[in-house]
Write a protein that holds these residues in place. Structure first.
Motif, PDB file in Angstrom:
ATOM      1  N   ASP A   7       0.847  -1.193   0.000  1.00  0.00           N
ATOM      2  CA  ASP A   7       0.000   0.000   0.000  1.00  0.00           C
ATOM      3  C   ASP A   7       0.878   1.237   0.000  1.00  0.00           C
ATOM      4  O   ASP A   7       1.107   1.863   1.031  1.00  0.00           O
ATOM      5  N   ARG A   8       1.393   1.570  -1.166  1.00  0.00           N
ATOM      6  CA  ARG A   8       2.323   2.696  -1.285  1.00  0.00           C
ATOM      7  C   ARG A   8       1.645   4.023  -0.975  1.00  0.00           C
ATOM      8  O   ARG A   8       2.265   4.934  -0.421  1.00  0.00           O
ATOM      9  N   GLU A   9       0.382   4.157  -1.313  1.00  0.00           N
ATOM     10  CA  GLU A   9      -0.320   5.420  -1.101  1.00  0.00           C
ATOM     11  C   GLU A   9      -0.419   5.736   0.386  1.00  0.00           C
ATOM     12  O   GLU A   9      -0.183   6.873   0.808  1.00  0.00           O
ATOM     13  N   ARG A  10      -0.751   4.753   1.201  1.00  0.00           N
ATOM     14  CA  ARG A  10      -0.843   4.971   2.650  1.00  0.00           C
ATOM     15  C   ARG A  10       0.521   5.300   3.241  1.00  0.00           C
ATOM     16  O   ARG A  10       0.651   6.161   4.117  1.00  0.00           O
ATOM     17  N   LEU A  11       1.540   4.623   2.763  1.00  0.00           N
ATOM     18  CA  LEU A  11       2.891   4.882   3.258  1.00  0.00           C
ATOM     19  C   LEU A  11       3.351   6.291   2.867  1.00  0.00           C
ATOM     20  O   LEU A  11       4.002   6.988   3.656  1.00  0.00           O
ATOM     21  N   GLU A  12       2.990   6.708   1.655  1.00  0.00           N
ATOM     22  CA  GLU A  12       3.320   8.069   1.221  1.00  0.00           C
ATOM     23  C   GLU A  12       2.736   9.102   2.174  1.00  0.00           C
ATOM     24  O   GLU A  12       3.408  10.057   2.584  1.00  0.00           O
ATOM     25  N   LYS A  13       1.471   8.928   2.542  1.00  0.00           N
ATOM     26  CA  LYS A  13       0.794   9.873   3.437  1.00  0.00           C
ATOM     27  C   LYS A  13       1.465   9.902   4.809  1.00  0.00           C
ATOM     28  O   LYS A  13       1.613  10.970   5.422  1.00  0.00           O
ATOM     29  N   ILE A  18       5.194  12.838   8.618  1.00  0.00           N
ATOM     30  CA  ILE A  18       6.449  12.906   9.377  1.00  0.00           C
ATOM     31  C   ILE A  18       7.294  14.080   8.890  1.00  0.00           C
ATOM     32  O   ILE A  18       7.907  14.800   9.683  1.00  0.00           O
ATOM     33  N   GLN A  19       7.304  14.300   7.564  1.00  0.00           N
ATOM     34  CA  GLN A  19       8.070  15.417   7.015  1.00  0.00           C
ATOM     35  C   GLN A  19       7.560  16.770   7.526  1.00  0.00           C
ATOM     36  O   GLN A  19       8.346  17.672   7.778  1.00  0.00           O
ATOM     37  N   VAL A  20       6.252  16.902   7.679  1.00  0.00           N
ATOM     38  CA  VAL A  20       5.676  18.154   8.191  1.00  0.00           C
ATOM     39  C   VAL A  20       6.214  18.440   9.591  1.00  0.00           C
ATOM     40  O   VAL A  20       6.608  19.574   9.908  1.00  0.00           O
ATOM     41  N   VAL A  21       6.261  17.413  10.430  1.00  0.00           N
ATOM     42  CA  VAL A  21       6.772  17.569  11.799  1.00  0.00           C
ATOM     43  C   VAL A  21       8.256  17.942  11.769  1.00  0.00           C
ATOM     44  O   VAL A  21       8.698  18.855  12.472  1.00  0.00           O
ATOM     45  N   GLU A 226      15.766  14.742   4.294  1.00  0.00           N
ATOM     46  CA  GLU A 226      16.212  14.437   2.933  1.00  0.00           C
ATOM     47  C   GLU A 226      16.036  12.953   2.612  1.00  0.00           C
ATOM     48  O   GLU A 226      15.677  12.582   1.489  1.00  0.00           O
ATOM     49  N   SER A 227      16.283  12.093   3.607  1.00  0.00           N
ATOM     50  CA  SER A 227      16.095  10.652   3.396  1.00  0.00           C
ATOM     51  C   SER A 227      14.629  10.333   3.152  1.00  0.00           C
ATOM     52  O   SER A 227      14.298   9.500   2.302  1.00  0.00           O
ATOM     53  N   LEU A 228      13.731  11.006   3.874  1.00  0.00           N
ATOM     54  CA  LEU A 228      12.305  10.794   3.664  1.00  0.00           C
ATOM     55  C   LEU A 228      11.873  11.318   2.298  1.00  0.00           C
ATOM     56  O   LEU A 228      10.970  10.750   1.664  1.00  0.00           O
ATOM     57  N   ALA A 229      12.509  12.394   1.835  1.00  0.00           N
ATOM     58  CA  ALA A 229      12.227  12.893   0.483  1.00  0.00           C
ATOM     59  C   ALA A 229      12.606  11.835  -0.553  1.00  0.00           C
ATOM     60  O   ALA A 229      11.905  11.642  -1.549  1.00  0.00           O
ATOM     61  N   ALA A 230      13.711  11.133  -0.285  1.00  0.00           N
ATOM     62  CA  ALA A 230      14.128  10.051  -1.174  1.00  0.00           C
ATOM     63  C   ALA A 230      13.136   8.888  -1.116  1.00  0.00           C
ATOM     64  O   ALA A 230      12.857   8.243  -2.140  1.00  0.00           O
ATOM     65  N   VAL A 231      12.566   8.628   0.081  1.00  0.00           N
ATOM     66  CA  VAL A 231      11.541   7.591   0.222  1.00  0.00           C
ATOM     67  C   VAL A 231      10.334   7.936  -0.641  1.00  0.00           C
ATOM     68  O   VAL A 231       9.822   7.096  -1.395  1.00  0.00           O
ATOM     69  N   LEU A 232       9.880   9.197  -0.543  1.00  0.00           N
ATOM     70  CA  LEU A 232       8.726   9.627  -1.342  1.00  0.00           C
ATOM     71  C   LEU A 232       9.006   9.499  -2.835  1.00  0.00           C
ATOM     72  O   LEU A 232       8.156   9.034  -3.604  1.00  0.00           O
ATOM     73  N   HIS A 233      10.204   9.929  -3.231  1.00  0.00           N
ATOM     74  CA  HIS A 233      10.570   9.831  -4.648  1.00  0.00           C
ATOM     75  C   HIS A 233      10.535   8.370  -5.109  1.00  0.00           C
ATOM     76  O   HIS A 233      10.025   8.065  -6.192  1.00  0.00           O
ATOM     77  N   GLY A 234      11.048   7.488  -4.259  1.00  0.00           N
ATOM     78  CA  GLY A 234      11.057   6.067  -4.613  1.00  0.00           C
ATOM     79  C   GLY A 234       9.661   5.489  -4.724  1.00  0.00           C
ATOM     80  O   GLY A 234       9.360   4.729  -5.657  1.00  0.00           O
ATOM     81  N   LEU A 235       8.789   5.860  -3.791  1.00  0.00           N
ATOM     82  CA  LEU A 235       7.413   5.354  -3.816  1.00  0.00           C
ATOM     83  C   LEU A 235       6.660   5.868  -5.035  1.00  0.00           C
ATOM     84  O   LEU A 235       5.875   5.144  -5.647  1.00  0.00           O
TER      85      LEU A 235
END
Length: 279
Positions: A7-13, A18-21, A226-235
């Motif tokens: 469920d990539r969409e849920r993980l993206e959200k 987390i990025q907002v925090v 930045e690592s989470l940005a890479a996670v989003l890009h990957g998803l």
């Protein structure tokens, strides 16, 4: 074992939340520095614009040497002033122009460095010989992301009919960041102090949250973000789950540098259980 996210969409959200925090914590670093060291406020501008006179007027004492000779200030001068409970650390700098000699060149380089490090920059303008186009060019030259610029239209006693609106430029200068003054006559100095106070205090989104004042924590939060940005890009781009998991591990690692309590394997197992399927 290879993994794939079911469920990539849920993980993206979740990652976006987390990025907002993290972004709020990262943005609070400026305020943290204010609390620890005072508001880094640089006084900059062209030679003979009245920067040292302005510093003296703010402090209400003759701290900086003043003369009609352009380039009198060769090095930075630092002084602190408490304005309604907020400590401002003022830095008077050399006039920014093409240096006439090696000593002045060092002063100009220092001025540019101080602007880059500042939270607030007071750009002092001699209205008697500086056109709006020259001011716009100057601001564009050394505008720094994260620094709040206040334009000081100085020497109003020489041309009292100058209209601040003439210096407005969309996205650069407006009524919100321009003050008219005559530093020599201490005109509008109290208004400038009030403006500086509100420049810092009128950010309630920073006042009601945890404040980061440790440089190491700031760096770790940046790297985790930045690592989470890479996670989003990957998803979003369909990169395989194995590579996305590596970026998640990186993000958790950097957060662990702050808390010392993150157990990466346990968290990954929880993430994989909720969002992944083996393949």
């Amino acid at each position: 074992e290879d993994v794939e996210f079911a469920d990539r969409e849920r993980l993206e959200k979740l990652v976006e939340k987390i990025q907002v925090v993290l972004k709020k914590l990262i943005d609070s670093f400026h305020l943290g520095n204010v609390i620890k060291n005072g508001v880094a406020t640089v006084i900059a501008g062209r030679p003979n614009a009245g920067k040292s006179t302005l510093l003296n007027a703010l402090l209400n004492e003759e701290r900086a040497i003043v003369s009609d000779i352009a380039g009198t200030t060769r090095d930075t001068i630092e002084e602190s002033l408490n304005i309604d409970g907020i400590n401002f650390r003022f830095v008077d700098t050399a006039g920014i122009r093409k240096a006439q000699d090696s000593i002045e060149s060092i002063g100009v380089d220092k001025a540019m460095s101080e602007i880059q490090k500042s939270t607030v920059a007071l750009h002092v303008v001699d209205i008697s010989d500086t056109t709006p186009e020259m001011v716009w060019s100057d601001i564009d030259t050394f505008k720094i992301i994260g620094t709040r610029f206040v334009i000081i239209l100085n020497k109003m006693d020489l041309n009292p009919y100058t209209k601040p609106e003439e210096y407005y430029k969309e996205g650069l200068i407006s009524a919100k960041n321009i003050i008219t003054t005559s530093a020599l006559n201490k005109m509008n100095i109290e208004a400038l102090k009030e403006h500086l106070y509100h420049t810092v205090i009128d950010h309630p989104e920073l006042m009601d949250q945890t404040i980061v004042s440790n440089t190491r924590h700031y760096d770790a939060l940046h790297k985790s973000y930045e690592s989470l940005a890479a996670v989003l890009h990957g998803l979003q781009s369909g990169i395989t789950g194995d590579f996305v998991a590596m970026d998640i591990r990186q993000a958790l690692h950097f957060l662990g540098e702050i808390t010392g309590e993150i157990h990466t394997d346990d968290l990954l197992e929880s993430i994989f259980t909720r969002f992944c399927i083996g393949k």
